[in-house]
Write an enzyme that holds these catalytic residues in place. Structure first.
Site, PDB file in Angstrom:
ATOM      1  CB  SER A  90     -28.135  11.888  36.290  1.00 32.05           C
ATOM      2  OG  SER A  90     -28.439  13.253  36.388  1.00 32.05           O
ATOM      3  CE  LYS A 110     -23.075  11.634  33.427  1.00 34.97           C
ATOM      4  NZ  LYS A 110     -24.055  11.645  34.528  1.00 34.97           N
ATOM      5  CB  SER A 131     -26.503  14.493  33.760  1.00 35.74           C
ATOM      6  OG  SER A 131     -26.029  13.523  34.682  1.00 35.74           O
TER       7      SER A 131
END
Lengths: 61, 475
Positions: B181, B82, B157
């Site tokens: 997330s 990420k 997320s």
């Protein structure tokens, strides 16, 4: 609520549009519903300590 | 060995092949990069594919392994993370416009640990802007799409991580989790997502969303891979005052232990209320499969869960607005609309609200600890429903129109408020979309969570199904 928000943001030196204030007012109504479900006296529990702290080494025992 | 076989493999499978020199890190990296380039136009899981850099890194590691210096299971494994973790000298966008040119001058602790383990980094993965949201419909880098249905969100997320692992565009990944997330995209994309205990993994060099709720953890194809990655990233770090000096376990060692005698806790009032009927049915079937393998079920009460949503929303909103306060004053127009609104709203709650939220968290800590004395793990649905259409912000749940963000984090947020380890594992499909089952454990007892998940994985809940994507450039 919207006017209150506008004054509040302005006092905090934040430039928030009227449209955003209107949407935030709706979000605050959602929080109010949750807030009304709180029993404040039940939260003030000195037996277990008043508020959260991060986990520590022996917290699984 | 064909490229198709290589990119779809797991860390555990590839590590054996690399160690025995049957497969080279360059071959695996090339296969993964090719797969990623071919699919990224459809899935948009990557913000940036760093092809030349990763191939150079793969060649170095290949040489090292051929010289007899094999470092361990992650050596030569290509992986994308990420875009919220700092890599020295490389842009870290956090999915934002404001940080689009930000270049950190040090590595995040998890990045250093993976570098030391010999991981080859293939690029930076898409995410919800600043991790403040659960759709990964990113206004600056484009929406990330769910590999099971490209019209649906991958969750967020860490949506790029979920989508990339699910579509075999990376062998595994790391995500961050403040309200769910890691587990939300894991459930939405049909993969494993593990949020470890708060304090188990250092957050040094990871951009914060809400510091008291943030966690970092593995997102993988299998439970074994999650255990391998956790072994690599767990541990006390002087640079992160929230890490706890608790011995880490050999998480891969005891996965296969019998779960006979394991006690599973179920809380009906909170975790099975207002759930999509098909999701509920798949999770209950999952629990029955564990009972068939010798586990027993008891019902537990956690009364303060009734106030958990208030505590999570107040804490995440106000801490996030504190982090972004200066940019909200000076560059409000550079945030995406949804994140700007959340940050503006986070300026409004009072100090009393915040402190009451922390009091609720203390109640939850105590009640969860009490409930956990009776059980080894708790099981819940990860999400109340399956992924929604890209662009939607409401949905119909049991014939009521509800707000997506409020409901998507309902079952994951208690893990953030208490810090207890929580993992999402796929337990089947509903209308062609994955459903996740959440397993929560005691503080610092990730091994129990992983053992239950491993036993469940052996029942083959997804029946070997994977998303069907065509590599447009190959066809």
């Amino acid at each position: 609520m919207q006017d209150l928000l506008k004054s509040y943001f302005s006092a905090r030196d934040l430039n928030v549009s009227e449209e955003d204030c209107s949407k935030i007012a709706q979000q605050m109504e959602g929080l109010d519903v949750l807030r009304k479900g709180l029993d404040v006296r039940y939260l003030n529990d000195s037996d277990i300590g008043m508020y959260h702290r991060p986990l520590r080494r022996h917290d699984n025992e | 060995m064909s490229k198709v076989q290589l990119f779809s493999r797991t860390i555990d499978e590839l590590s054996g092949l690399i160690r025995e020199k049957e497969v080279s890190p360059v071959e695996v990296t090339k296969a993964t990069l090719e797969r990623s380039k071919n699919l990224n136009e459809q899935v948009n899981a990557y913000i940036n594919i760093t092809e030349d850099q990763s191939l150079a890194m793969a060649m170095e590691h290949e040489k090292e392994i051929l010289n007899g210096n094999y470092r361990g299971k992650l050596h030569g494994i290509p992986m994308a993370l990420k875009d919220i973790f700092y890599f020295e000298g490389e842009v870290a966008t956090m999915g934002s416009k404001i940080h689009q040119d930000f270049i950190p001058d040090y590595d995040a602790t998890v990045v250093s640990k993976l570098k030391e383990a010999g991981v080859i980094f293939t690029g930076k993965l898409n995410m919800h802007e600043y991790a403040w949201g659960a759709t990964t419909t990113n206004p600056h880098y484009g929406p990330c799409r769910n590999p099971w249905n490209l019209e649906k969100i991958p969750g967020g997320s860490s949506g790029g991580s979920g989508a990339a692992v699910s579509a075999d565009m990376t062998i595994a990944s790391l995500g961050t989790d403040t309200g769910g997330s890691i587990r939300i995209p894991a459930s939405s994309c049909g993969i494993i997502g593990l949020k470890p205990t708060h304090g188990r993994v250092s957050k040094y060099g990871c951009f914060p969303l809400a510091w008291s709720l943030d966690h970092i953890g593995p997102m993988t194809k299998t439970v074994t891979d999650a255990a391998i990655l956790l072994e690599a990233i767990a541990g006390f770090d002087r640079n992160d005052p929230t890490t706890v000096d608790v011995p880490t376990a050999a998480y891969t060692k005891n996965l296969n232990e019998d779960i006979g005698g394991m006690v599973i806790g179920i809380n009906e009032d909170y975790f099975f209320r207002n759930v999509d009927p098909e999701v509920e049915s798949l999770v209950r079937a999952g629990i029955r499969k564990l009972e068939d393998r010798g586990a027993s079920v008891v019902h537990v009460e956690i009364p303060s869960l009734k106030n958990a949503e208030f505590a999570e929303l107040i804490t995440i909103m106000t801490e996030a607005s504190t982090v972004h306060h200066a940019n909200l004053k000076e560059r409000a127009q550079d945030f995406g609309e949804d994140v700007r609104l959340l940050l503006e709203a986070g300026e409004v709650p009072s100090a009393v609200d915040y402190l009451q939220a922390q009091q609720i968290r203390r109640k939850l800590d105590v009640e969860f600890a009490e409930a956990m004395k009776q059980v080894d793990v708790m099981i819940t649905p990860t999400l109340p429903f399956t992924p929604i259409d890209i662009g939607a912000d409401t949905l119909s749940l049991n014939e009521e129109i509800v707000n997506f963000l409020d409901h998507i984090i309902r079952f994951t947020l208690p893990g953030n408020l208490t810090g207890l380890p929580s993992l999402s594992i796929p337990c089947g499909l509903s209308n062609g979309l994955p459903v996740g089952m959440q397993i929560m454990g005691k503080a610092f007892k990730e091994e129990d969570v992983l053992r239950a998940a491993y036993a469940f994985e052996k029942t083959n809940p997804m029946n070997g199904m994977k998303p069907k994507l065509s590599e447009s450039k190959l066809v």
